[in-house]
Design a protein around this motif. Structure first.
Motif, PDB file in Angstrom:
ATOM      1  N   UNK A   1       0.885  -1.033  -0.202  1.00  0.00           N
ATOM      2  CA  UNK A   1      -0.094  -0.107  -0.014  1.00  0.00           C
ATOM      3  C   UNK A   1       0.929   1.286   0.084  1.00  0.00           C
ATOM      4  N   UNK A   2       0.684   2.199  -0.979  1.00  0.00           N
ATOM      5  CA  UNK A   2       1.618   3.375  -1.028  1.00  0.00           C
ATOM      6  C   UNK A   2       1.358   4.464  -0.123  1.00  0.00           C
ATOM      7  N   UNK A   3      -0.012   4.222   0.504  1.00  0.00           N
ATOM      8  CA  UNK A   3      -0.421   5.304   1.581  1.00  0.00           C
ATOM      9  C   UNK A   3       0.195   4.959   3.009  1.00  0.00           C
ATOM     10  N   UNK A   4      -0.068   3.609   3.379  1.00  0.00           N
ATOM     11  CA  UNK A   4       0.180   3.381   4.697  1.00  0.00           C
ATOM     12  C   UNK A   4       1.552   2.358   4.521  1.00  0.00           C
ATOM     13  N   UNK A   5       2.071   2.019   3.702  1.00  0.00           N
ATOM     14  CA  UNK A   5       3.080   0.827   3.283  1.00  0.00           C
ATOM     15  C   UNK A   5       3.033  -0.538   3.928  1.00  0.00           C
TER      16      UNK A   5
END
Length: 313
Positions: free
Chosen positions: A284-288
């Motif tokens: 996830x590129x938001x929360x990794x």
């Protein structure tokens, strides 16, 4: 009346009088420099969902309201050379010519077709809208991916007997709200709807199986087909390049490109182009957070509202 004007250069809200001549609206648009810094002529005004062009004829006698423009509408403005033309055909309803210039061979793989042409894989950016962008390029339509997303959402809303919660995997209204978001991944449902909308057949080559999945098979009037390449998580398209020109659609009775596409698919298999959607890992590129498989990514998106993912190599 309150209208939102949108161009590639910016947005602006105006409040014209509905009964004013349409020419007054055109004059207002011409005076807003931030929407058209280059000073090009007005080529088209589109509104509605999906956006369709407003007839620019009779601008002196028709009123703003008579053009079908309503309070709260968004008008999409297109500027360019040849501005001032009297009417514009809807670019989101009909494909353009099947040839376009392709100055660079940006395909990662090539397959021989004839002494005069080769088949190339044309790469689409990993921006979560690859399906929609691939169709825009292959079908050669002048549309933004968000417009195609709106086409899908409106089609689903208009066919509740077909697109049920069982088919969509969630309540139809929620699905429509989800698919119009720029980071939501499209799939088989979107391919089938857009094949019908553009009256084309979409031959989608699944690289893992090296088999075609046909969308739009019920489009008996469709004159042509396009070829998309599906890795398991990403869509690209193929183009026949002959004499520096890309050809991206072919008559439905022609099978030469399909055979060549399969050979191209075999090459891509050997290059590990395919991704197993059950076992692949994405971040996830938001929360990794690292997730496993398409199901894991889907559940994470539903739970958190995060829709931007990248594959973990």
């Amino acid at each position: 009346m309150r209208l939102r004007l949108k161009s590639k250069s910016g947005t602006k809200t105006i409040t014209p009088y509905p009964a004013a001549p349409f020419l007054v609206l055109l004059s207002q648009i011409a005076e807003i420099e931030e929407l058209n810094p280059s000073g090009s002529g007005l080529v088209a005004i589109k509104h509605g969902f999906p956006p369709k062009p407003i007839d620019l004829k009779d601008e002196k006698t028709s009123t703003i309201a008579a053009k079908g423009i309503k309070d709260g509408d968004q008008l999409i403005l297109e500027f360019g050379e040849g501005g001032g033309s009297q009417s514009v055909s809807s670019a989101t309803t009909k494909p353009k010519s099947s040839q376009q210039s392709q100055p660079e061979n940006n395909g990662v793989a090539m397959q021989y077709l004839s002494p005069d042409s080769n088949l190339f894989l044309r790469n689409i950016p990993d921006d979560n809208s690859c399906l929609f962008n691939a169709i825009v390029h292959a079908a050669m339509v002048d549309a933004h991916p968000l417009e195609l997303r709106s086409v899908v959402a409106n089609h689903i809303r208009g066919h509740p007997e077909t697109y049920t919660e069982v088919i969509l995997g969630q309540e139809p209204g929620k699905y429509c709200d989800w698919i119009i978001k720029k980071d939501s991944w499209g799939g088989a449902i979107e391919l089938e709807i857009l094949a019908e909308w553009f009256n084309i057949r979409i031959e989608c080559l699944d690289i893992e199986l090296c088999q075609f999945i046909l969308f739009g098979k019920d489009q008996s009037s469709a004159p042509s087909y396009i070829v998309l390449i599906y890795s398991g998580i990403h869509y690209d398209y193929v183009a026949e390049n002959a004499g520096g020109k890309d050809i991206t659609s072919w008559p439905v009775e022609s099978t030469t490109v399909l055979a060549a596409s399969k050979k191209l698919g075999k090459k891509l298999q050997s290059q590990d182009y395919a991704t197993n959607t059950t076992t692949f890992r994405v971040r996830c590129l938001v929360c990794y957070e690292v997730l496993v498989g398409e199901m894991g990514a889907s559940k994470h998106a539903e739970k958190t509202g995060h829709y931007s993912f990248g594959e973990v190599k």
